[in-house]
Design a protein around this motif. Structure first.
Motif, PDB file in Angstrom:
ATOM      1  N   GLU A 106       0.846  -1.187   0.000  1.00  0.00           N
ATOM      2  CA  GLU A 106       0.000   0.000   0.000  1.00  0.00           C
ATOM      3  C   GLU A 106       0.889   1.246   0.000  1.00  0.00           C
ATOM      4  O   GLU A 106       1.143   1.842   1.050  1.00  0.00           O
ATOM      5  CB  GLU A 106      -0.923   0.002   1.215  1.00  0.00           C
ATOM      6  CG  GLU A 106      -1.916  -1.151   1.230  1.00  0.00           C
ATOM      7  CD  GLU A 106      -2.833  -1.083   2.430  1.00  0.00           C
ATOM      8  OE1 GLU A 106      -2.706  -0.118   3.216  1.00  0.00           O
ATOM      9  OE2 GLU A 106      -3.674  -1.987   2.591  1.00  0.00           O
ATOM     10  N   GLY A 155       0.669   6.788  -3.345  1.00  0.00           N
ATOM     11  CA  GLY A 155      -0.431   6.619  -4.292  1.00  0.00           C
ATOM     12  C   GLY A 155      -0.002   5.965  -5.591  1.00  0.00           C
ATOM     13  O   GLY A 155       1.176   5.829  -5.897  1.00  0.00           O
ATOM     14  N   ASP A 156      -0.984   5.582  -6.394  1.00  0.00           N
ATOM     15  CA  ASP A 156      -0.715   4.877  -7.647  1.00  0.00           C
ATOM     16  C   ASP A 156      -0.323   5.809  -8.783  1.00  0.00           C
ATOM     17  O   ASP A 156       0.251   5.369  -9.779  1.00  0.00           O
ATOM     18  CB  ASP A 156      -1.967   4.082  -8.061  1.00  0.00           C
ATOM     19  CG  ASP A 156      -2.311   2.991  -7.054  1.00  0.00           C
ATOM     20  OD1 ASP A 156      -1.376   2.488  -6.399  1.00  0.00           O
ATOM     21  OD2 ASP A 156      -3.510   2.662  -6.925  1.00  0.00           O
ATOM     22  N   SER A 157      -0.643   7.077  -8.671  1.00  0.00           N
ATOM     23  CA  SER A 157      -0.397   8.010  -9.770  1.00  0.00           C
ATOM     24  C   SER A 157       1.005   8.605  -9.740  1.00  0.00           C
ATOM     25  O   SER A 157       1.389   9.326 -10.662  1.00  0.00           O
ATOM     26  CB  SER A 157      -1.432   9.138  -9.732  1.00  0.00           C
ATOM     27  OG  SER A 157      -1.336   9.869  -8.513  1.00  0.00           O
ATOM     28  N   THR A 206       5.174   8.051  -9.489  1.00  0.00           N
ATOM     29  CA  THR A 206       6.314   7.146  -9.630  1.00  0.00           C
ATOM     30  C   THR A 206       7.431   7.600  -8.707  1.00  0.00           C
ATOM     31  O   THR A 206       7.741   8.797  -8.640  1.00  0.00           O
ATOM     32  CB  THR A 206       6.814   7.122 -11.088  1.00  0.00           C
ATOM     33  OG1 THR A 206       5.755   6.697 -11.939  1.00  0.00           O
ATOM     34  CG2 THR A 206       7.994   6.163 -11.237  1.00  0.00           C
TER      35      THR A 206
END
Length: 427
Positions: free
Chosen positions: A369, A373-375, A377
């Motif tokens: 997790e 966040g996923d957005s 890099t």
């Protein structure tokens, strides 16, 4: 292992004309040779592409992508160029198109075959160069004079063995290139005399009036030189790299507040604290900022000279600054903790990349997790994915690569310890 050829071998290169045209030009290059090493005739795929395609190992395997006839011909020319009379391509009235000229030059540089003699084959009679990149080749100004015959739009010179003032002189670059050049990258240069810095930087700015991308890396640039450069340089520059220099005052960059989008200041340890406002609020169009470094050990020298270094964490957490920023590289900077990065990301929702290698925030183990966040890099040493991202981005930084490989080895060893080979079901 060798492949034997006839004394006179005709190599057929099929050169396509314009994309919409069905006309092909057949070019016979005659090269006299007795033996050609097998690795020359069949080098690894993509060896002659002068740009990084980012292809995977599967994509470039010999089975998936056999070497083309064109690539084979280029490599044979490279390793038999000494047999050419006067180091000139025997092409008659034919002139290699831009793509083939660039691929041939790239191969000559890659194989370290370029010299004052062999560079003669790139005369304008038989080649057409618009983009030139020379890395780690020892050439004299006499050898580089061949570049005067071409109208260039991109020029990269990295450790070529001449003075900076000679590299940008009329002997190397003609007046046509001075107007057409859009990208100029100069790495690892020095000037004949340090006191010439103002003059050399002024001449550079006056000569190249349409630059968009300018890199001056490890050229011993100081405050006076940067001031002279910016005072004359046209405000069309969108990409600026002044890494590994001795600049402490970046206030001259305010001239480019409406144009500058990429600013690279890698290993600029000594930027003054007073310059924080310039970075945060004056460079309003800035999208990408690199203020990374290898380590903080050189800070002591600047502190002893009375220079108060830039407080990166304080700058990052200033509300309202760097409004359009999309990526920032903080690698190697001290005091960049997880909390600092979290707050920074909250202030800058458009951020897509944050470099955190060798920072306190780089070793946080929460791959399942990600707190970022996923957005976004990240480059760090926390997981295999993030280490691979670091290796992809920092291939030219020995210290970063070394640390990344050590971390990857340790991660692999931990995986083996937790999952010994004997316990695997597929063995």
């Amino acid at each position: 292992m060798f492949v034997k050829s006839k004394d006179i071998t005709k190599l057929l290169v099929s050169v396509g004309a314009k994309p919409k045209s069905n006309v092909n030009v057949e070019l016979n290059v005659t090269v006299k040779m007795e033996y050609v090493p097998l690795h020359v005739a069949f080098p690894p795929p993509n060896i002659c592409h002068h740009t990084d395609s980012g292809a995977s190992s599967q994509d470039v395997s010999m089975i998936a992508e056999p070497i083309s006839l064109q690539a084979m011909c280029i490599n044979i020319i490279c390793f038999t160029h000494k047999k050419m009379k006067g180091y000139e391509l025997n092409l008659g009235n034919f002139r290699l198109p831009v793509s083939l000229s660039a691929d041939l030059l790239f191969a000559m540089v890659k194989y370290r075959l370029l010299s004052d003699e062999s560079i003669r084959m790139f005369n304008s009679k038989h080649t057409n160069l618009t983009s030139v990149a020379l890395h780690d080749v020892m050439l004299s100004i006499e050898g580089l004079e061949v570049l005067r015959q071409h109208r260039l739009t991109e020029l990269t010179l990295n450790n070529v063995g001449i003075y900076l003032e000679d590299a940008i002189s009329n002997r190397v670059i003609n007046s046509s290139t001075s107007k057409s050049l859009r990208s100029l990258s100069l790495y690892n240069f020095r000037m004949e005399e340090d006191y010439m810095q103002r003059t050399v930087m002024t001449d550079l700015a006056r000569r190249f009036t349409n630059l968009v991308h300018l890199s001056l890396v490890s050229v011993r640039l100081e405050n006076d030189g940067l001031s002279s450069l910016c005072s004359v340089l046209t405000p069309t520059v969108t990409h600026l790299d002044i890494s590994r220099n001795f600049v402490t005052d970046i206030s001259p960059l305010t001239k480019f507040s409406a144009s500058l989008k990429f600013l690279n200041m890698y290993n600029l340890y000594s930027v003054k604290e007073s310059n924080a406002k310039i970075l945060m609020f004056e460079l309003k169009e800035l999208l990408h900022l690199n203020i990374s470094c290898e380590s903080g050990h050189q800070l002591e020298a600047f502190l002893n000279e009375g220079v108060t270094p830039l407080s990166i964490e304080k700058m990052l957490l200033t509300p309202g600054g760097l409004a359009k920023l999309q990526s920032v590289d903080l690698s190697g900077r001290e005091h960049i903790t997880e909390d600092v990065v979290k707050e920074f990301l909250n202030l800058h929702p458009k951020i897509s990349f944050v470099g955190l290698l060798l920072t306190p925030a780089a070793n946080i183990q929460d791959a399942d997790e990600p707190w970022y966040g996923d957005s976004v890099t990240i480059s760090s040493l926390a997981t295999e994915k993030l280490i691979k991202e670091s290796l992809r981005r920092y291939g030219d930084r020995f210290f970063y690569v070394q640390k990344s490989l050590v971390a990857l080895f340790q991660l692999t060893r931990e995986t083996v310890d937790h999952h010994p080979v004997d316990s695997r079901n597929d063995v």
